[in-house]
Design a protein around this motif. Structure first.
Motif, PDB file in Angstrom:
ATOM      1  N   GLU A   1      73.116  37.177  28.501  1.00 51.04           N
ATOM      2  CA  GLU A   1      73.599  38.398  29.170  1.00 51.04           C
ATOM      3  C   GLU A   1      75.089  38.597  28.918  1.00 51.04           C
ATOM      4  OE1 GLU A   1      72.106  38.334  33.234  1.00 51.04           O
ATOM      5  OE2 GLU A   1      70.055  38.269  32.434  1.00 51.04           O
ATOM      6  N   ARG A   2      75.822  37.510  28.893  1.00 56.17           N
ATOM      7  CA  ARG A   2      77.252  37.599  28.549  1.00 56.17           C
ATOM      8  C   ARG A   2      77.422  38.234  27.165  1.00 56.17           C
ATOM      9  NH1 ARG A   2      80.251  34.107  25.430  1.00 56.17           N
ATOM     10  NH2 ARG A   2      78.599  32.560  25.451  1.00 56.17           N
ATOM     11  N   LEU A   3      76.456  37.968  26.282  1.00 61.15           N
ATOM     12  CA  LEU A   3      76.550  38.506  24.924  1.00 61.15           C
ATOM     13  C   LEU A   3      75.768  39.823  24.774  1.00 61.15           C
ATOM     14  CD1 LEU A   3      76.146  35.130  22.972  1.00 61.15           C
ATOM     15  CD2 LEU A   3      78.265  36.365  23.445  1.00 61.15           C
ATOM     16  N   GLY A   4      75.318  40.365  25.906  1.00 58.66           N
ATOM     17  CA  GLY A   4      74.730  41.706  25.882  1.00 58.66           C
ATOM     18  C   GLY A   4      73.226  41.787  25.686  1.00 58.66           C
TER      19      GLY A   4
ATOM     20  N   GLU B   1      71.991  33.585  31.522  1.00 55.91           N
ATOM     21  CA  GLU B   1      73.403  33.921  31.792  1.00 55.91           C
ATOM     22  C   GLU B   1      74.184  34.100  30.498  1.00 55.91           C
ATOM     23  OE1 GLU B   1      73.771  31.212  35.743  1.00 55.91           O
ATOM     24  OE2 GLU B   1      75.336  30.925  34.220  1.00 55.91           O
ATOM     25  N   GLN B   2      73.950  33.158  29.577  1.00 53.71           N
ATOM     26  CA  GLN B   2      74.723  33.194  28.322  1.00 53.71           C
ATOM     27  C   GLN B   2      74.327  34.380  27.444  1.00 53.71           C
ATOM     28  OE1 GLN B   2      77.451  31.391  27.474  1.00 53.71           O
ATOM     29  NE2 GLN B   2      77.254  30.741  29.598  1.00 53.71           N
TER      30      GLN B   2
ATOM     31  N   LYS C   1      69.254  40.929  27.279  1.00 52.89           N
ATOM     32  CA  LYS C   1      68.496  40.532  28.472  1.00 52.89           C
ATOM     33  C   LYS C   1      67.256  39.763  28.052  1.00 52.89           C
ATOM     34  CE  LYS C   1      67.455  42.457  32.137  1.00 52.89           C
ATOM     35  NZ  LYS C   1      66.959  43.222  33.240  1.00 52.89           N
TER      36      LYS C   1
ATOM     37  N   ALA D   1      73.355  35.569  20.400  1.00 55.19           N
ATOM     38  CA  ALA D   1      72.479  36.002  21.506  1.00 55.19           C
ATOM     39  C   ALA D   1      71.001  35.883  21.104  1.00 55.19           C
ATOM     40  CB  ALA D   1      72.808  37.444  21.908  1.00 55.19           C
TER      41      ALA D   1
ATOM     42  N   ASP E   1      82.626  29.969  20.435  1.00 48.65           N
ATOM     43  CA  ASP E   1      81.881  30.275  21.666  1.00 48.65           C
ATOM     44  C   ASP E   1      81.705  28.984  22.477  1.00 48.65           C
ATOM     45  OD1 ASP E   1      80.192  31.116  23.663  1.00 48.65           O
ATOM     46  OD2 ASP E   1      79.019  32.415  22.338  1.00 48.65           O
TER      47      ASP E   1
ATOM     48  N   ASP F   1      81.466  28.536  25.731  1.00 49.18           N
ATOM     49  CA  ASP F   1      80.457  28.552  26.806  1.00 49.18           C
ATOM     50  C   ASP F   1      79.078  28.196  26.256  1.00 49.18           C
ATOM     51  OD1 ASP F   1      82.297  29.170  28.705  1.00 49.18           O
ATOM     52  OD2 ASP F   1      81.956  31.346  28.621  1.00 49.18           O
TER      53      ASP F   1
END
Ligand SMILES: [Fe+2]
Ligand SMILES: [Fe+2]
Length: 269
Positions: free
Chosen positions: A125-128, A122-123, A130, A71, A181, A183
């Motif tokens: 945020e998927r990993l927590g 998006e990616q 912002k 992230a 990972d 994505d």
């Protein structure tokens, strides 16, 4: 929307939604007088922080198994994409007299950079994480005083920073894939594909814009900021194939393989 109006909208935006605003149709009837924008407005929490080499180092590849570390990488790359959006807006305002096709191509590239920011958001945020949770840096904006012509612009953006991503994107992509990972890996794959076309834009325009004689690579070296050694146009693992796909000539590729030797020769000559 007029390109000029769009560029001003982006550079004066204090919300990320406005930085990423896509008017879907644009026109260029009124490019207006040149504006050399000093510094972009940033949304709260997204202002530039001072970059320190040690403290702000990206997590090493062997730590990419931890999602937090991936992230952090994605956040940094999103920061670069946002800088690219802004520098492209800067160029639209700074070079109103550039050929219409150049400006339209630049606008289309800007649009793709906006999409890149969204995809990275998006990616992460998927990993927590912002966008804005971590420091963001001024990088490209430190060089804008050397952006005095479209040739300077393609030399710095397309042929240095974007060209370096032809190495970084696949390198990080492979590491994300190794760590399962998919994505994030797919995103880096898309970034690489788009970046090849952005470098191709730069190669095409340095050829078109140059006066009859000088070799494009010689012109490139003369045009980049004195603070950017040519090694900034590559990563630590050099990729030849995407450069060929982007139309980079053989002698240019060879020079980038050994940039320090080349640079030393340049400095001493
Ligand atoms: Fe991008
Ligand atoms: Fe790009």
């Amino acid at each position: 929307m007029e390109l000029r109006e769009w560029a001003i909208h982006i550079l004066s935006a204090d919300r990320i939604e406005d930085k990423l605003f896509d008017p879907s149709h644009f026109s260029d009837f009124n490019p207006g007088p040149a504006i050399f924008w000093n510094e972009p407005t940033r949304p709260p929490g997204m202002q530039f922080s001072r970059h320190t080499r040690k403290k702000d180092k990206l997590p090493p590849f062997q730590d990419h198994h931890h999602p937090d570390n991936r992230a952090i990488c994605l956040h940094r790359f999103a920061g670069h994409e946002l800088l690219a959006v802004e520098i492209m807006a800067f160029a639209l305002l700074a070079f109103p007299d550039a050929p219409r096709q150049f400006r339209m191509g630049l606008a289309n590239t800007l649009r793709e950079e906006q999409v890149h920011v969204k995809l990275y958001m998006e990616q992460m945020e998927r990993l927590g994480l912002k966008f804005g949770d971590l420091p963001l840096f001024k990088h490209f904006w430190k060089q804008t005083e050397y952006l005095t012509s479209p040739i300077d612009y393609v030399s710095m953006m397309s042929l240095t920073f974007e060209m370096a991503n032809l190495d970084f994107a696949p390198h990080y992509g492979a590491s994300f894939k190794r760590n399962g990972d998919i994505d994030a890996y797919n995103l880096m794959k898309q970034i690489l594909t788009d970046e090849i076309s952005h470098v191709r834009f730069g190669m095409r325009w340095i050829q078109k814009l140059k006066q009859a004689d000088p070799d494009a690579f010689e012109l490139y070296k003369e045009s980049i900021s004195p603070h950017l050694p040519i090694k900034r146009a590559r990563g630590f693992v050099f990729q030849e194939e995407p450069r060929r796909a982007a139309g980079v000539p053989d002698h240019w590729i060879e020079a980038l393989k050994n940039p320090t030797t080349h640079q030393t020769a340049l400095i001493s000559s």
